[in-house]
Design a protein around this motif. Structure first.
Motif, mmCIF file in Angstrom:
data_model
loop_
_atom_site.group_PDB
_atom_site.id
_atom_site.type_symbol
_atom_site.label_atom_id
_atom_site.label_comp_id
_atom_site.label_asym_id
_atom_site.label_seq_id
_atom_site.Cartn_x
_atom_site.Cartn_y
_atom_site.Cartn_z
ATOM 1 N N SER A 131 -13.830 -78.964 69.682
ATOM 2 C CA SER A 131 -12.319 -78.304 70.343
ATOM 3 C C SER A 131 -12.051 -78.507 71.592
ATOM 4 O O SER A 131 -11.101 -78.519 72.188
ATOM 5 N N SER B 174 -8.989 -82.374 68.990
ATOM 6 C CA SER B 174 -8.316 -80.958 68.722
ATOM 7 C C SER B 174 -6.808 -80.904 68.415
ATOM 8 O O SER B 174 -6.142 -80.001 68.294
ATOM 9 N N HIS C 250 -4.616 -80.689 63.147
ATOM 10 C CA HIS C 250 -4.362 -79.650 62.370
ATOM 11 C C HIS C 250 -3.827 -79.876 61.021
ATOM 12 O O HIS C 250 -2.852 -80.840 60.727
ATOM 13 N N SER D 167 -1.072 -79.730 58.144
ATOM 14 C CA SER D 167 0.350 -79.443 58.058
ATOM 15 C C SER D 167 0.669 -78.552 56.952
ATOM 16 O O SER D 167 0.037 -78.175 56.220
ATOM 17 N N LYS E 276 -7.631 -85.694 57.831
ATOM 18 C CA LYS E 276 -7.353 -85.064 58.851
ATOM 19 C C LYS E 276 -8.463 -84.319 59.654
ATOM 20 O O LYS E 276 -9.088 -84.357 60.556
ATOM 21 N N ALA F 167 -10.716 -84.801 63.029
ATOM 22 C CA ALA F 167 -10.852 -83.783 63.822
ATOM 23 C C ALA F 167 -12.264 -83.571 64.100
ATOM 24 O O ALA F 167 -12.737 -82.900 65.144
ATOM 25 N N TRP G 151 -14.074 -76.733 58.962
ATOM 26 C CA TRP G 151 -12.688 -77.153 59.721
ATOM 27 C C TRP G 151 -11.498 -76.775 58.651
ATOM 28 O O TRP G 151 -10.573 -76.185 59.354
ATOM 29 N N GLN H 104 -8.846 -73.912 59.537
ATOM 30 C CA GLN H 104 -7.259 -74.378 59.738
ATOM 31 C C GLN H 104 -6.476 -73.628 58.730
ATOM 32 O O GLN H 104 -5.330 -72.977 59.012
#
Length: 118
Positions: free
Chosen positions: A12, A18, A21, A23, A71, A75, A111, A115
């Motif tokens: 992070s 970071s 995210h 969608s 993603k 991340a 993660w 999210q």
């Protein structure tokens, strides 16, 4: 060895990591497929695209979008062997063990779950 919470905290603090995210489309996909299917996809992607000792397109094998797991891989710095080596000291040019693959999948899924629940 760091915990999932420690790894996510460290990630992070990276401006690049970071910025990823889920969608609205990713959330819809998860809603339609379910978290168990997403985890199966994660296991398949890691086994097929990241675990082999030699990856001809290493560094380019993980798209930036198109699936929630992709993603998550970016991340969490689990997108290529170079990132795994840099962030987690996973040796290059060795097959990932099932234990290593499982740890990666657990990190990715945590993660995604965080999210998803934002």
């Amino acid at each position: 060895m760091q915990t999932i919470d420690q790894a996510l905290e460290k990630l992070s603090r990276s401006s690049f990591r970071s910025r990823f995210h889920l969608s609205r489309e990713d959330i819809t996909y998860i809603n339609n497929k379910g978290m168990d299917t997403i985890e199966r996809h994660a296991r398949d992607f890691i086994r097929d695209r990241l675990a082999p000792r030699i990856i001809p397109n290493d560094g380019r094998q993980t798209p930036m979008r198109g699936h929630p797991v992709f993603k998550a891989q970016h991340a969490c710095a689990c997108c290529c062997r170079g990132c795994l080596n840099k962030w987690y000291r996973v040796p290059m040019n060795t097959d990932l063990s099932e234990v290593q693959q499982d740890k990666i999948v657990r990190l990715l899924m945590e993660w995604i779950k965080r999210q998803y629940n934002i």
